[in-house]
Motif scaffolding. Sequence first.
Motif, PDB file in Angstrom:
ATOM      1  N   ASP A  77      46.454 -66.730  42.467  1.00 59.21           N
ATOM      2  CA  ASP A  77      47.615 -67.388  43.071  1.00 59.21           C
ATOM      3  C   ASP A  77      48.418 -68.192  42.050  1.00 59.21           C
ATOM      4  N   THR A  78      47.753 -68.649  41.017  1.00 56.19           N
ATOM      5  CA  THR A  78      48.426 -69.440  39.974  1.00 56.19           C
ATOM      6  C   THR A  78      48.054 -68.861  38.613  1.00 56.19           C
ATOM      7  N   PRO A  79      48.662 -67.738  38.248  1.00 57.88           N
ATOM      8  CA  PRO A  79      48.239 -67.050  37.023  1.00 57.88           C
ATOM      9  C   PRO A  79      48.771 -67.657  35.728  1.00 57.88           C
ATOM     10  N   TRP A 116      53.197 -68.357  29.987  1.00 55.13           N
ATOM     11  CA  TRP A 116      51.890 -68.081  29.413  1.00 55.13           C
ATOM     12  C   TRP A 116      50.919 -67.746  30.540  1.00 55.13           C
ATOM     13  N   LEU A 117      50.249 -66.608  30.401  1.00 51.35           N
ATOM     14  CA  LEU A 117      49.204 -66.236  31.341  1.00 51.35           C
ATOM     15  C   LEU A 117      47.898 -66.878  30.919  1.00 51.35           C
ATOM     16  N   ALA A 118      47.095 -67.292  31.911  1.00 57.94           N
ATOM     17  CA  ALA A 118      45.753 -67.805  31.660  1.00 57.94           C
ATOM     18  C   ALA A 118      44.759 -66.757  32.144  1.00 57.94           C
ATOM     19  N   LEU A 162      41.403 -80.232  31.070  1.00 59.31           N
ATOM     20  CA  LEU A 162      42.274 -80.221  32.241  1.00 59.31           C
ATOM     21  C   LEU A 162      43.358 -79.163  32.039  1.00 59.31           C
ATOM     22  N   LEU A 163      43.431 -78.200  32.961  1.00 61.61           N
ATOM     23  CA  LEU A 163      44.409 -77.119  32.889  1.00 61.61           C
ATOM     24  C   LEU A 163      45.416 -77.266  34.016  1.00 61.61           C
ATOM     25  N   THR A 164      46.683 -77.110  33.727  1.00 59.69           N
ATOM     26  CA  THR A 164      47.735 -77.145  34.743  1.00 59.69           C
ATOM     27  C   THR A 164      48.250 -75.730  34.947  1.00 59.69           C
ATOM     28  N   LEU A 165      47.962 -75.163  36.131  1.00 55.98           N
ATOM     29  CA  LEU A 165      48.348 -73.798  36.460  1.00 55.98           C
ATOM     30  C   LEU A 165      49.461 -73.800  37.490  1.00 55.98           C
ATOM     31  N   TYR A 166      50.221 -72.699  37.540  1.00 59.90           N
ATOM     32  CA  TYR A 166      51.264 -72.576  38.556  1.00 59.90           C
ATOM     33  C   TYR A 166      51.513 -71.103  38.845  1.00 59.90           C
ATOM     34  N   GLY A 167      52.177 -70.852  39.987  1.00 62.33           N
ATOM     35  CA  GLY A 167      52.465 -69.485  40.405  1.00 62.33           C
ATOM     36  C   GLY A 167      53.933 -69.297  40.714  1.00 62.33           C
ATOM     37  N   ALA A 168      54.212 -68.385  41.624  1.00 64.12           N
ATOM     38  CA  ALA A 168      55.599 -68.046  41.949  1.00 64.12           C
ATOM     39  C   ALA A 168      56.345 -69.222  42.558  1.00 64.12           C
ATOM     40  N   ASP A 169      55.625 -70.110  43.274  1.00 65.26           N
ATOM     41  CA  ASP A 169      56.286 -71.249  43.922  1.00 65.26           C
ATOM     42  C   ASP A 169      56.503 -72.429  42.970  1.00 65.26           C
TER      43      ASP A 169
END
Length: 492
Positions: A142-144, A129-131, A199-206
């Motif tokens: 960096d954390t889309p 899911w994209l934010a 509270l949102l938890t985002l992440y990227g390629a790593d």
Amino acid sequence: MKPGFREIVSCFILLLLISCLQLGRFLLPEPAKKELLSQRQMKTDLTVLVKQLQQHSAFLVLDPDIESRLEKRLQRLKQEYRDSIAINRFTAEVNKLLGELKDPGVRVSQTALPSGVLPLRLKPMEDKWLALNDKDEPLQNDTPFISHIDGLPISHWQKIANHFLPPEQRNSVQMQMPWLQQLDLLRREMGLRVKDEVLLTLYGADLQPQNIEVKVPQQFLSAPLSILASWQQLAPEIALFTLTDLNAIETDPQLQQDLLRAMSHHILVLDLRHAHGFSDSLLQFLGNYQDGLSSQPLGYGRYRRSPQLRRDFLRPLHFEPLTQFAPFPPVQAALDNQPQPNLSHWYARPIPKLVAATVPDSGRLVLLIGPDCRQECEWIAYAAKRWRRALLVGEPTRGDLGRLHHFTLPASGLKLSISASLGYDGYGQLLSGIGTEPDLQLPTDAPLQWQGLLSLISPEQRLRKPTDAQSELALPNTQLSSATPSSAARQH
């Protein structure tokens, strides 16, 4: 006796006074919006709602057990909200109640009271899911991607959003999206505390999670849809024609000329994914892709009996009395075997007369459809599904074919619409609430991969079988960027 000067002046002063009082109404402050309904008001609205459904809902007569299920939901509501209920909460409960009908024509609208919404736009991307922000750009470069909201996975929020959807729509991400935006509503549904931050938890390629806390707004406006040209040249012999307002084709001569020019190509890609309206003008043009016209009706219809309705209730939807037609015996038998005393006699929809159009002998039609293809668009999709020279691409339609009955609940002010009629296919089988399946299924909530779509078309302008091209459409090709608009951009 003629009025004298005194009487004329007195009458003029009286009229002037009345006009001043009327103008004075605009100076008074607007009354504060009602935020709560008492239980008595809620019961009044629910009583009106049930009465309207019993008198006007065509879908109510299809399910013999639905009234008992509605009654159980009503009793639960009255037990749960013994003192009062918030307007926004009542709106959500009405949505859940109407979900029992499985009616794609249901609409619920009101001037919503302020309520916290998700401060971003969710967009599915394969299994992620994209934010996105209000400009439809990643919230953080960096954390889309986003995995959790308030510490709970998005899959759980989807499960709660399903509470407000009819059973057949609960696997549709597109149908879940509006409810996923209603943050505070879903929090209350889960029993979570409503607060001013999320509270949102985002992440990227790593894959390293990053938690950020964002203020909850009362409204989130995403970037508007870009204006599309009426038609575009995708390739030398392939035209793309996009239309959202089907009524416009009937009244806009320039739009008709654009459509005729697009139809002169060997391949017409017609995008009706968000089309609505009741005019049959487009079908009159597209009928030129059908090999031979049938004398049989395109489909059939019935409406919910009501003392207030006239026999021509379905005429705006292009239906005529069945007595004017001679259906094939098996079709007539199928109609006769569906007795419903609460529904009207059968009506038939004739195939519309064709408008002269130059379509090449090898001309083909690629029709893009989806859940937002409604009303007349549903009939176009159903008709084209049976044309040898047409291919349907996209997602299934919802079967929103009925004429709507509109009413307002007195206490809450909710404006509601329900289907007061049903549509049936050319064989007498129910089409309302079922819709039309595409030949090739593709998600409609993302930009189409034009190169993959164009690969369906051979150099000889033949449409390949769906199984031959399914994998090609799934390839991550880039969107075609060389399309050149050939008419003025307009928005419908």
